[in-house]
Design an enzyme around this catalytic site. Structure first.
Site, PDB file in Angstrom:
ATOM      1  N   TYR A   3       4.816  -5.458  -7.157  1.00 21.86           N
ATOM      2  CA  TYR A   3       5.978  -5.766  -7.984  1.00 21.86           C
ATOM      3  C   TYR A   3       6.068  -4.803  -9.160  1.00 21.86           C
ATOM      4  CZ  TYR A   3       3.105  -8.047 -11.601  1.00 21.86           C
ATOM      5  OH  TYR A   3       2.203  -8.309 -12.605  1.00 21.86           O
ATOM      6  N   ARG A  27       5.238   4.173 -10.282  1.00 23.47           N
ATOM      7  CA  ARG A  27       4.080   3.294 -10.050  1.00 23.47           C
ATOM      8  C   ARG A  27       4.309   2.407  -8.834  1.00 23.47           C
ATOM      9  NH1 ARG A  27       2.232  -0.430 -14.911  1.00 23.47           N
ATOM     10  NH2 ARG A  27       4.125  -1.541 -14.300  1.00 23.47           N
ATOM     11  N   ARG A  72       1.630 -16.112  11.480  1.00 21.02           N
ATOM     12  CA  ARG A  72       0.580 -15.786  10.502  1.00 21.02           C
ATOM     13  C   ARG A  72      -0.548 -15.044  11.202  1.00 21.02           C
ATOM     14  NH1 ARG A  72      -4.258 -18.035   8.536  1.00 21.02           N
ATOM     15  NH2 ARG A  72      -4.636 -17.592   6.332  1.00 21.02           N
ATOM     16  N   LYS A 122      -0.422  -2.739  -8.468  1.00 18.45           N
ATOM     17  CA  LYS A 122       0.276  -3.872  -9.097  1.00 18.45           C
ATOM     18  C   LYS A 122       0.683  -4.896  -8.026  1.00 18.45           C
ATOM     19  CE  LYS A 122       3.763  -4.604 -12.715  1.00 18.45           C
ATOM     20  NZ  LYS A 122       2.937  -5.417 -13.587  1.00 18.45           N
ATOM     21  N   GLU A 149      -8.532  -5.487 -19.797  1.00 18.32           N
ATOM     22  CA  GLU A 149      -7.132  -5.499 -20.259  1.00 18.32           C
ATOM     23  C   GLU A 149      -6.727  -6.956 -20.466  1.00 18.32           C
ATOM     24  OE1 GLU A 149      -4.546  -3.984 -17.104  1.00 18.32           O
ATOM     25  OE2 GLU A 149      -5.923  -4.783 -15.615  1.00 18.32           O
TER      26      GLU A 149
HETATM   27  N1  PMP Z   1      -2.048  -4.823 -17.291  1.00 16.96           N
HETATM   28  C1  PMP Z   1      -1.686  -5.860 -16.512  1.00 16.96           C
HETATM   29  C2  PMP Z   1      -2.732  -6.622 -15.802  1.00 16.96           C
HETATM   30  C3  PMP Z   1      -0.325  -6.222 -16.397  1.00 16.96           C
HETATM   31  O1  PMP Z   1       0.042  -7.252 -15.613  1.00 16.96           O
HETATM   32  C4  PMP Z   1       0.653  -5.501 -17.130  1.00 16.96           C
HETATM   33  C5  PMP Z   1       2.108  -5.883 -17.079  1.00 16.96           C
HETATM   34  N2  PMP Z   1       2.642  -5.813 -15.812  1.00 16.96           N
HETATM   35  C6  PMP Z   1       0.226  -4.419 -17.917  1.00 16.96           C
HETATM   36  C7  PMP Z   1      -1.127  -4.112 -17.981  1.00 16.96           C
HETATM   37  C8  PMP Z   1       1.210  -3.588 -18.689  1.00 16.96           C
HETATM   38  O2  PMP Z   1       1.914  -2.729 -17.842  1.00 16.96           O
HETATM   39  P1  PMP Z   1       3.382  -2.236 -18.219  1.00 16.96           P
HETATM   40  O3  PMP Z   1       3.284  -1.601 -19.559  1.00 16.96           O
HETATM   41  O4  PMP Z   1       3.702  -1.250 -17.164  1.00 16.96           O
HETATM   42  O5  PMP Z   1       4.244  -3.446 -18.215  1.00 16.96           O
END
Ligand code: PMP
Length: 289
Positions: A36, A55, A104, A152, A184
């Site tokens: 996403y 990305r 599935r 992502k 993070e």
């Molecule tokens: N780290 C994680 C785990 C996230 O989910 C996000 C937001 N999607 C970010 C960092 C920040 O990424 P961005 O600046 O591209 O939104």
């Protein structure tokens, strides 16, 4: 009560949200087999769109997920949704899954199975936002996610659990910790400002998502003559820092005023964080398409 229905996008169609349909066999639903992106919208325009689409293509490529739309087509869909929903400020959410083979099965379906593409808008006050102005409180949690956080994916159960645990601890959001270093936030990148005036954020690797906002904030910081160092830091270092903040598409730059109940600096939003927030928003308005 009458509720207004958003118009959402599903596989080529613009439909009322209540009419939107995805198969129960969709691999996004059964296996979290999907990726996403979230683009913020300011003044009805898309922020950092090219970076988010780069990305997306990378995430899809890492998972051998087909992405049969180019950036121009994806931009047209984003813009049409913004137009149909009269969105001035908020986000556009995009999800791409490996679709449904009608059953599935762990094995990926063959190339004749089309992916599922869904987009929808979310109206939200991003600039005039309480957290962005007053700062947020962080509680740390162990990082129990998988080992490819640079992709992502829609597997967001653990980040949701970490956020809930942080809220239960009286905080607003979670920072995740692995091997003594902060990776993070649950949905953002973590930063601190040292007393020497250096901005620090973790280096890119499979351990974190390469935030699009993180990279633009780095450019903005350099334009403000601030030094940026990419390295991991511990909870103790963050607690002793001059300032802390987070970055993400929907929170821009948001000051952190406490980490595990230890006040950062004087416990108020940091000067540099607020300056970066303002500069990032200004730059984003200028660059938005
Ligand atoms: N780290 C994680 C785990 C996230 O989910 C996000 C937001 N999607 C970010 C960092 C920040 O990424 P961005 O600046 O591209 O939104």
């Amino acid at each position: 009560m009458m509720t207004t229905q958003r118009t959402v996008y599903v596989n080529g169609d613009y439909v009322a949200e209540g009419e939107a349909r995805v198969s129960v066999f969709d691999r996004g639903f059964l296996f979290a087999d999907g990726v996403y992106e979230v683009c913020s919208v300011l003044d009805g325009k898309l922020v950092d769109f090219a970076g988010h689409m780069r990305r997306l293509a990378r995430s899809a490529g890492e998972l051998e997920l087909p992405l049969p739309w180019n950036d121009d087509e994806l931009l047209a869909i984003h813009r049409e949704l913004i137009r149909r929903n009269a969105l001035e400020e908020g986000m556009v959410y995009l999800q791409l899954t490996r679709g449904s083979a009608g059953d599935r099965d762990f094995a990926y379906p063959d190339a004749s199975t089309p992916p599922t593409l869904v987009l929808f808008t979310q109206a939200k006050s991003l600039v005039d936002n309480l957290g962005g102005k007053q700062g947020i409180r962080i509680a740390t949690q162990p990082d129990l996610r998988w080992a490819r956080r640079d992709i992502k994916t829609v597997q967001l159960l653990y980040p949701a659990m970490a956020k809930m645990a942080a809220k239960a601890a009286g905080a607003d959001d979670a920072w995740m910790v692995e091997a003594g270093r902060i990776t993070e936030g649950a949905s953002n990148n973590a930063w601190m400002l040292t007393h020497e005036g250096t901005l620090v954020t973790r280096e890119l690797s499979h351990a974190i998502l390469p935030g699009i906002t993180r990279s633009v904030v780095m450019e903005v910081a350099e334009a403000l003559s601030l030094e940026v160092e990419e390295r991991g830091f511990s909870v103790e270092e963050a607690q002793a820092a001059k300032e802390c903040f987070v970055t993400s598409a929907s929170s821009f730059v948001t000051p952190v005023i406490a980490v595990d109940d230890v006040a950062i600096g004087d416990g108020r939003p940091g000067e540099v964080a607020l300056k970066l927030r303002e500069a990032y928003i200004e730059e984003s308005r200028r660059r938005a398409i």
